[in-house]
Every structure is written in structure tokens, then in C-alpha cells.
Design a protein around this motif. Structure first.
Motif, PDB file in Angstrom:
ATOM      1  N   ILE A  43       0.835  -1.202   0.000  1.00 33.92           N
ATOM      2  CA  ILE A  43       0.000   0.000   0.000  1.00 33.92           C
ATOM      3  C   ILE A  43       0.870   1.252   0.000  1.00 33.92           C
ATOM      4  CG2 ILE A  43      -1.646   1.348   1.361  1.00 33.92           C
ATOM      5  CD1 ILE A  43      -2.847  -1.351   2.285  1.00 33.92           C
ATOM      6  N   ILE A  44       1.926   1.256   0.806  1.00 23.85           N
ATOM      7  CA  ILE A  44       2.816   2.426   0.858  1.00 23.85           C
ATOM      8  C   ILE A  44       3.512   2.616  -0.485  1.00 23.85           C
ATOM      9  CG2 ILE A  44       4.912   3.374   1.908  1.00 23.85           C
ATOM     10  CD1 ILE A  44       3.986   2.083   4.535  1.00 23.85           C
ATOM     11  N   LYS A  46       2.434   1.747  -3.468  1.00 26.31           N
ATOM     12  CA  LYS A  46       1.459   2.289  -4.422  1.00 26.31           C
ATOM     13  C   LYS A  46       1.149   3.754  -4.117  1.00 26.31           C
ATOM     14  CE  LYS A  46      -0.707  -2.013  -5.819  1.00 26.31           C
ATOM     15  NZ  LYS A  46      -0.231  -1.999  -7.184  1.00 26.31           N
ATOM     16  N   ASN A  47       1.098   4.108  -2.844  1.00 27.08           N
ATOM     17  CA  ASN A  47       0.837   5.492  -2.454  1.00 27.08           C
ATOM     18  C   ASN A  47       1.964   6.408  -2.941  1.00 27.08           C
ATOM     19  OD1 ASN A  47      -0.524   7.646  -1.105  1.00 27.08           O
ATOM     20  ND2 ASN A  47       0.890   7.424   0.606  1.00 27.08           N
ATOM     21  N   SER A  77       4.936  11.810   4.991  1.00 27.17           N
ATOM     22  CA  SER A  77       3.650  11.275   4.559  1.00 27.17           C
ATOM     23  C   SER A  77       3.694   9.751   4.477  1.00 27.17           C
ATOM     24  CB  SER A  77       3.274  11.861   3.199  1.00 27.17           C
ATOM     25  OG  SER A  77       2.121  11.237   2.692  1.00 27.17           O
ATOM     26  N   THR A  81       1.537   7.278   6.794  1.00 26.61           N
ATOM     27  CA  THR A  81       0.695   6.269   6.150  1.00 26.61           C
ATOM     28  C   THR A  81       1.026   4.897   6.712  1.00 26.61           C
ATOM     29  OG1 THR A  81       0.542   7.584   4.126  1.00 26.61           O
ATOM     30  CG2 THR A  81       0.052   5.233   3.937  1.00 26.61           C
TER      31      THR A  81
END
Length: 120
Positions: A43-44, A46-47, A77, A81
């Protein structure tokens, strides 16, 4: 992974969290940094890719230029996250474990009630 504290020497005010981190053993910090699950890492990733752009590095020679403040904001950030996702993953696991425990307790109670009916 070793945390580099050198960049922190420019801070004007002492930060209690930074002082605490400096007191920790490098092995402890490394273990904590590596504890993120593959799902959180994905997820990180992709973020950050979404923030930077998703051009294929196979087709393009990608270079990103930024200043120190913007890079620090990007890293902060990503860290926030990661922290948020870690907390949500823990919450999900607690809810699953709690639901499983409730299910097992309700089955156990049902079995005990049936046994008492059969005995009576």
C-alpha cells in the motif's frame, strides 16, 4: 536498516521522541522497521508511486527533482501512512480475534446448555 540521526542535529528545540530514538539499540529500530507486513509495504509503495507518478521505468528514464522540504514532506507522509496502516492492521486483527473468541464462547455455551437439557 539503520536509522540516520545526523540530519536531526540542525533542530533548534529538543524533541523528546528523537531523544528516545537515539537511546534505542540499532537492532531494535531495525526490527521495528522491518515489521511492516507485505500488505502494508504494498500500500505504501502504491501510495508513493501515485504521488510521484506511475511512468514505467522500462520505457522512460525517470528523474525526479525536488527540494529538501518537499522530500521531507513526502517521507513524513509515507511514514504516517505506514503508522496508520499498521494501527489499522492491528485493529483488524483484534476484531478478528475478538469475533473468533466470541464465536467459540457462544458455541461452548450452546454445548453446555444442550448437555444440561440431555441430563435433565
Amino acid at each position: 536498516m539503520v536509522f540516520n540521526f545526523d540530519f536531526l542535529s540542525e533542530e533548534q528545540e529538543p524533541n523528546p521522541l528523537i531523544q528516545y530514538l537515539k537511546q534505542q539499540q540499532p537492532e531494535t529500530l531495525s526490527r521495528i522497521a522491518q515489521s511492516a507486513s507485505p500488505e502494508i509495504q504494498q500500500i505504501i509503495t502504491k501510495n508513493v508511486q501515485g504521488l510521484l507518478g506511475m511512468l514505467s521505468s522500462g520505457d522512460f528514464n525517470i528523474q525526479i527533482a525536488t527540494d529538501r522540504e518537499n522530500l521531507a514532506s513526502l517521507l513524513a507522509s509515507a511514514m504516517m501512512t505506514g503508522y496508520f496502516l499498521s494501527q489499522m492492521e492491528q485493529r483488524k486483527n483484534l476484531e478478528v480475534n475478538f469475533s473468533t473468541a466470541e464465536f467459540l464462547n457462544s458455541n461452548s455455551s450452546s454445548n453446555q446448555a444442550e448437555t444440561k437439557k440431555e441430563e435433565g
